[in-house]
Scaffold this motif. Sequence first.
Motif, PDB file in Angstrom:
ATOM      1  N   GLN A 109       0.829  -1.206   0.000  1.00  0.00           N
ATOM      2  CA  GLN A 109       0.000   0.000   0.000  1.00  0.00           C
ATOM      3  C   GLN A 109       0.867   1.261   0.000  1.00  0.00           C
ATOM      4  O   GLN A 109       0.561   2.247  -0.680  1.00  0.00           O
ATOM      5  N   ALA A 110       1.970   1.224   0.764  1.00  0.00           N
ATOM      6  CA  ALA A 110       2.856   2.395   0.831  1.00  0.00           C
ATOM      7  C   ALA A 110       3.515   2.639  -0.534  1.00  0.00           C
ATOM      8  O   ALA A 110       3.652   3.782  -0.983  1.00  0.00           O
ATOM      9  N   GLU A 121       2.324   1.763  -3.475  1.00  0.00           N
ATOM     10  CA  GLU A 121       1.304   2.247  -4.406  1.00  0.00           C
ATOM     11  C   GLU A 121       1.002   3.718  -4.164  1.00  0.00           C
ATOM     12  O   GLU A 121       0.809   4.500  -5.103  1.00  0.00           O
ATOM     13  N   LYS A 122       1.000   4.120  -2.897  1.00  0.00           N
ATOM     14  CA  LYS A 122       0.732   5.517  -2.572  1.00  0.00           C
ATOM     15  C   LYS A 122       1.848   6.419  -3.110  1.00  0.00           C
ATOM     16  O   LYS A 122       1.611   7.493  -3.643  1.00  0.00           O
ATOM     17  N   GLU A 182       1.544   9.450  -5.825  1.00  0.00           N
ATOM     18  CA  GLU A 182       1.967  10.813  -5.553  1.00  0.00           C
ATOM     19  C   GLU A 182       2.971  11.300  -6.605  1.00  0.00           C
ATOM     20  O   GLU A 182       2.924  12.458  -7.036  1.00  0.00           O
TER      21      GLU A 182
END
Length: 219
Positions: free
Chosen positions: A18-19, A21-22, A26
């Motif tokens: 998840q990190a 992908e974030k 960004e």
Amino acid sequence: MATIKDFSALEGLRKDLQAQEKARAEAEALRLRNEARAREEADIFRNSIGQVAPLRARAVDKAHHLPEPPLPIPRQHLADEQAALLESLSDEFTVDTLMDSDENLSFARPGIGQDVLSKLRRGHWVIQAQLDLHGYRRDQAREALGEFLRESRKRGIRCVRVIHGKGLGSVNKEPVLKHKVRSWLAQKDEVMAFCQARAADGGAGALVVLLKSSERASG
């Protein structure tokens, strides 16, 4: 059967994905914002300058680069060099037959009266320049004498003194340079006459030389 430890590892992996992908989202958002800003700035620039058209080059506007001119030929220098060659002095020339029989070994060019020599011996003409050849080797003395006479003529000088020495410091006490100077002077067209200097002007170690009138002096 899965243990609590296995579930904890899966949860950690899910959080890492998840990190990542974030972070990608960004970065992509930042790239899009930069592109939009660049397009906006380009539009502002185009709107500010309005319509433009390329300039048409005209033949008259072109700069013509001419080739560099050749270096000037040093004609005067070449003339001086040629004159120096023509005026070169020979060591083979003998002046004995041209000399008067007096003890001073005076010389007068054909057509010059004895009164000229008499005046020269008495110091009738003021000595305006002199050349001291002490310490010169033969070739150096010959070159220096030729240059000295040329410069004296250019300056309109009529009477000069050439100091050749008495030869006391030479091998066998022979006055070699003394005889050479007399021979060289007799070969110079600008020399009208010469004689041994008076005692007060150097005696047997010098000659007093009378030069022809230059164009500068006569004009």
